[in-house]
Design a protein around this motif. Structure first.
Motif, mmCIF file in Angstrom:
data_model
loop_
_atom_site.group_PDB
_atom_site.id
_atom_site.type_symbol
_atom_site.label_atom_id
_atom_site.label_comp_id
_atom_site.label_asym_id
_atom_site.label_seq_id
_atom_site.Cartn_x
_atom_site.Cartn_y
_atom_site.Cartn_z
ATOM 1 N N UNK A 87 5.760 3.301 1.424
ATOM 2 C CA UNK A 87 5.202 1.976 1.019
ATOM 3 C C UNK A 87 5.214 0.987 2.319
ATOM 4 N N UNK A 88 3.985 0.572 2.406
ATOM 5 C CA UNK A 88 3.459 -0.220 3.737
ATOM 6 C C UNK A 88 3.282 -1.647 3.167
ATOM 7 N N UNK A 141 0.883 -1.415 0.065
ATOM 8 C CA UNK A 141 0.015 -0.005 0.096
ATOM 9 C C UNK A 141 0.936 1.235 -0.012
ATOM 10 N N UNK A 142 0.260 2.298 -0.649
ATOM 11 C CA UNK A 142 1.412 3.636 -0.939
ATOM 12 C C UNK A 142 0.559 4.709 -0.285
ATOM 13 N N UNK A 143 1.219 5.592 0.482
ATOM 14 C CA UNK A 143 0.486 6.546 1.159
ATOM 15 C C UNK A 143 1.331 7.767 0.958
ATOM 16 N N UNK A 144 1.072 8.927 0.525
ATOM 17 C CA UNK A 144 2.037 9.991 0.369
ATOM 18 C C UNK A 144 1.481 11.007 1.499
ATOM 19 N N UNK A 145 2.740 11.904 1.673
ATOM 20 C CA UNK A 145 2.581 12.917 2.725
ATOM 21 C C UNK A 145 3.105 14.290 2.073
ATOM 22 N N UNK A 176 -3.322 0.843 8.445
ATOM 23 C CA UNK A 176 -2.696 1.885 7.649
ATOM 24 C C UNK A 176 -2.917 3.203 8.250
ATOM 25 N N UNK A 177 -4.019 3.559 8.742
ATOM 26 C CA UNK A 177 -4.391 5.029 9.166
ATOM 27 C C UNK A 177 -3.562 5.184 10.557
ATOM 28 N N UNK A 178 -3.696 4.021 11.671
ATOM 29 C CA UNK A 178 -2.829 3.966 12.401
ATOM 30 C C UNK A 178 -1.269 4.179 12.449
ATOM 31 N N UNK A 209 8.952 0.081 12.289
ATOM 32 C CA UNK A 209 9.945 -1.003 12.099
ATOM 33 C C UNK A 209 9.627 -2.047 11.082
ATOM 34 N N UNK A 210 8.193 -2.563 11.418
ATOM 35 C CA UNK A 210 7.592 -3.859 10.609
ATOM 36 C C UNK A 210 7.042 -3.603 9.182
ATOM 37 N N UNK A 211 5.995 -2.641 9.253
ATOM 38 C CA UNK A 211 5.082 -2.446 7.996
ATOM 39 C C UNK A 211 5.981 -1.624 7.056
ATOM 40 N N UNK A 212 6.714 -0.505 7.409
ATOM 41 C CA UNK A 212 7.270 0.437 6.402
ATOM 42 C C UNK A 212 8.401 -0.062 5.710
ATOM 43 N N UNK A 213 8.255 -0.357 4.294
ATOM 44 C CA UNK A 213 9.342 -1.131 3.600
ATOM 45 C C UNK A 213 10.175 0.152 2.711
ATOM 46 N N UNK A 214 9.570 0.913 2.240
ATOM 47 C CA UNK A 214 10.317 2.020 1.379
ATOM 48 C C UNK A 214 9.930 3.351 1.771
ATOM 49 N N UNK A 215 10.641 4.273 1.480
ATOM 50 C CA UNK A 215 10.181 5.782 1.540
ATOM 51 C C UNK A 215 11.148 6.572 0.465
ATOM 52 N N UNK A 216 10.284 7.275 0.020
ATOM 53 C CA UNK A 216 10.948 8.010 -1.229
ATOM 54 C C UNK A 216 10.328 9.532 -1.570
ATOM 55 N N UNK A 217 11.153 10.465 -1.821
ATOM 56 C CA UNK A 217 10.824 11.859 -2.180
ATOM 57 C C UNK A 217 10.554 11.826 -3.692
ATOM 58 N N UNK A 218 9.248 12.430 -3.813
ATOM 59 C CA UNK A 218 9.071 12.453 -5.656
ATOM 60 C C UNK A 218 8.736 13.790 -5.859
#
Length: 805
Positions: free
Chosen positions: A771-772, A716-720, A784-786, A742-751
């Motif tokens: 990316x979760x 799942x992707x979420x943007x901030x 996801x929201x939590x 530490x568990x669900x977050x797999x990737x983080x990227x600046x776009x």
């Protein structure tokens, strides 16, 4: 192949979760490639409940709106602003509560939130038919006639069903498992539970007023053909339960009779076909070979030229169906059909396979027939289908079962030696376990002595005809994962573990760089002494001097690959080659006291545009990120992509950049070359330079490759959008994110990055994607929201970041 969990439960009692069943099936040889959620209404109307309008008044600030108070089973009434013209006090309605997600017909999904509409608080939504995805009407809200309690889930009132569907990658040898009943047979022995076959004991014809005779001219191609007639049927839509079962496995319902034949096919693995009995000329079905060159129009409307070896189901005048493959256009069931002839047959796999290939036809029926079906199933399936048709389409069963069974298929007899079971499996199993597994798989034991078994394999197991096949059955049920490695395995059983070969590692890296558009250079190890003097971080006193040098330009051994690379760029630019991507594997040298050292480095240089000009697309200037990207790929190729990094200003001739660290050891630098240094080498355009300590990387390189199972569940992707001080780095954002989750977050990227007056002084804005993913289950909106709220809280408190909404 799709298999429904609810459908499986018709044949075997299952208490285990879908994930547990999926793992069992995979471990026994039926690989479950995925588990999907099927819902008759998307979202399952989660969060939608029955409510009762207790108060209804006109909105004080809007003529077309009403302010209501609705009892949805809570302690207090819920205020809801409603725009429907038919809303009124006392109505029972469907209410989407705060947090529910709706999937309307013809529109995008939306989430119900607490709102203020023209000054009035609204905690939910009273729904119309189209807003719930139940239909197309938007004339007004749905008004219910029910005595169910307020707060009752809408799914319960509307009898909405949900199911979990396995996607099984069926191998060609497992024709026996090409149905729900076939899969249930495996679960029977895996779970040690009874198998439930549908009750057909009550089958009985109403009369024999309409008998259609059967003649089989080619018993080799059709060893068994059975049929009966049903008269006075009413062709109409199937009931919801049947439609939902077919939809769950990807089929589109057609009508009650055709749907029942598909239900039998996917349920029991027995293909069937229903003919309009009034189009069976002469009340006789003839199973014969086609006339070579004969033209036949199939159900899909195509004219097909038949071959002489095609098996056809015919009446006394003409063909009606390509046997086991596809029905004819003129003899099928339509809305005008009143009487049907129902066939259920066993065909030779070789004949069906050849016909299907000749005409390039692939159907659910041919898929099963050409792999081999159960010769003992046609009559059982025929009786069940007839009973279902009578129940759902009315009419009477007007003939006995006509069963032309010319060549009964016998069980396969196989001798199995215990010593071969132990030898091939690699583990000694008890005789009790072996016999229990075989009997659970319906493989009968005919004879037994101390050394061997003689077993009888049912003919639907077309893949089990040899001793090795029987042993494979024992092994897959015992479990491949339950076979332990022996403590005394000889080395010859193990793969060779080669030593690290620096030449091969360098060659693979070279191939990767060349494939990415970089050119390899080889430069002189002798250079100018003044280069070391100009390069900060390098001591001129550590130069290795040449005693008998030929010129000042070749007076010392190089301490860095940077200047020889810059000289190469200058040489090319002077010859109108401005767009350069270069790399070099070379050694650098130093003298410290009486000792001399040398070490190998990889230098990568980028200058000019990213690519040559083209009419297809514009080519942007090469920059720091062009270089950083290829360095990252080199590290990834070496399996060393888990490096740390730290930024710097003004180091070793670079204006800015990053140092790469592994175990707190600097193994490389990436950055922009100082303009003054570049000018020293007579280069006037921007140059970006990376320097990797190759010898150090080879020491760390292990050559090991790790593998893991690809998850069956979606990411799942979420943007901030983050507004922050300019001195906050992306590394800080990234590190804080992974510390927080530490568990669900797999990737983080600046776009996206934005800096401007609108943000205020010393501010910048990053658009960041997260990316979760959970390897073991599908993420819910609640989880996801939590997670995102925890990340937002951490950013706000620890980095003073403003989240733009």
């Amino acid at each position: 192949m799709k298999i429904s969990l609810d459908w499986l439960k018709e044949y075997i009692d299952i208490d285990e979760t879908a994930e547990e069943i999926g793992h069992m099936l995979t471990m026994s040889g039926l690989e479950v490639e995925g588990i999907e959620q099927f819902e008759t209404i998307r979202g399952g109307l989660s969060g939608v409940v029955i409510g009762e309008v207790m108060e209804c008044e006109r909105h004080p600030n809007a003529d077309k709106l009403s302010v209501t108070k609705v009892d949805i089973g809570g302690e207090e009434l819920s205020p809801i602003v409603c725009g429907a013209p038919n809303v009124a006090k006392g109505q029972k309605v469907l209410v989407a509560t705060v947090g529910a997600t709706l999937y309307p017909n013809g529109g995008e999904a939306f989430k119900i939130k607490k709102a203020k509409i023209r000054g009035e608080v609204s905690l939910g939504m009273i729904c119309a038919e189209d807003e719930l995805g139940l239909g197309t009407s938007h004339d007004g809200i749905m008004v219910l006639d029910t005595i169910l309690a307020n707060g009752t889930p809408a799914a319960e009132y509307l009898q909405i069903s949900s199911d979990q569907v396995f996607e099984i990658g069926l191998t060609p040898n497992r024709a026996d498992a090409a149905s729900h009943y076939g899969v249930a047979r495996d679960l029977k022995v895996l779970l040690d539970k009874d198998l439930n076959f549908p009750d057909i004991a009550s089958f009985k014809p109403d009369d024999t007023s309409r008998t259609i005779s059967i003649e089989v001219e080619n018993p080799d191609a059709c060893p068994r053909y059975a049929g009966l007639t049903i008269s006075g049927v009413d062709i109409k839509a199937s009931p919801d339960w049947l439609q939902n079962k077919l939809k769950a496995v990807g089929l589109s319902p057609i009508n009650n009779v055709v749907d029942i034949t598909n239900y039998i096919l996917h349920g029991l693995g027995q293909p069937m076909h229903a003919f309009d009995a009034d189009k069976v000329k002469g009340d006789k079905v003839i199973v014969r070979n086609a006339v070579d060159g004969e033209i036949f129009v199939t159900l899909d409307g195509q004219e097909r030229t038949l071959k002489g070896n095609d098996l056809m189901i015919c009446n006394e005048e003409k063909p009606m169906c390509i046997g086991g493959v596809l029905g004819g256009l003129d003899s099928g069931v339509t809305t005008l059909t009143q009487n049907i002839f129902l066939e259920s047959a066993y065909f030779s796999a070789d004949h069906i396979r050849k016909t299907a290939q000749q005409h390039s036809i692939k159907t659910d029926a041919s898929f099963r027939f050409e792999r081999g079906t159960d010769p003992n199933m046609p009559v059982k399936a025929l009786k069940l289908a007839a009973m279902l048709i009578k129940e759902l389409a009315g009419g009477k069963i007007t003939s006995e079962v006509i069963d032309e069974h010319h060549k009964p298929v016998k069980n396969f007899t196989v001798e199995v030696k215990y010593k071969n079971v132990h030898r091939l499996i690699g583990k000694e199993l008890s005789k009790v376990e072996i016999k229990t597994i075989l009997e659970g798989l319906e493989i009968g034991i005919v004879e037994e002595n101390a050394e061997m078994l003689t077993v009888s394999v049912p003919p639907y197991r077309v893949d089990v005809q040899r001793e090795a096949d029987v042993i494979e059955e024992i092994l897959r049920i015992h479990g491949f994962n339950n076979i332990e490695l022996s403590e005394n395995l000889a080395a010859s059983y193990l793969a060779e573990f080669p030593k690290k070969d620096p030449v091969k590692i360098q060659q693979k890296t070279t191939e990767m760089l060349v494939g990415a558009g970089y050119q390899e250079i080889m430069t002189n190890s002798l250079t100018k002494a003044q280069y070391a003097e100009a390069l900060d971080g390098v001591e001129a006193s550590e130069n290795v001097h040449i005693l008998n040098y030929l010129s000042e330009d070749l007076a010392v051994m190089r301490q860095s690959l940077m200047f020889s690379g810059l000289e190469t760029i200058a040489h090319n630019v002077n010859r109108q080659q401005h767009n350069l991507k270069l790399f070099e594997f070379g050694k650098v040298y130093q003298q410290k006291g009486d000792k001399y050292t040398e070490r190998k480095q990889l230098a990568i240089l980028v200058s000019g545009n990213q690519a040559e000009e083209s009419w297809l697309q514009a080519s942007g200037k090469a920059d720091y990120y062009t270089l950083a990207s290829i360095v990252s790929k080199v590290m990834q190729r070496l399996g060393l992509d888990k490096f740390q990094q730290q930024s710097f200003d003004q180091k070793k001739g670079l204006d800015y950049g990053l140092e790469l660290l592994i175990n707190n050891q600097v193994v490389g630098r990436v950055g922009k070359v100082n303009a003054k240094l570049a000018k020293l080498a007579e280069v006037k355009q921007e140059v970006f330079y990376a320097e990797l300590e190759w010898d150090a990387l080879l020491k760390i390189y292990s050559g090991e490759t790790s593998y893991q199972e690809i998850s069956k569940f979606p990411a799942v992707r979420r943007d901030l959008s983050l507004v922050m001080s300019r001195n906050v780095t992306f590394d800080q954002i990234k590190d804080l994110a992974f510390k927080t989750e530490r568990k669900l977050l797999k990737e983080i990227n600046v776009f996206d990055v934005y800096e401007g007056e609108n943000l205020g002084d010393n501010k910048k804005s990053y658009s960041v994607s997260f990316i979760l993913h959970d390897d073991y289950k599908t993420l819910t909106d609640k989880v996801i929201d939590k997670t995102m709220n925890r990340l937002i809280g951490a950013y706000e408190k620890q980095l003073n970041i403003l989240i733009r909404k």
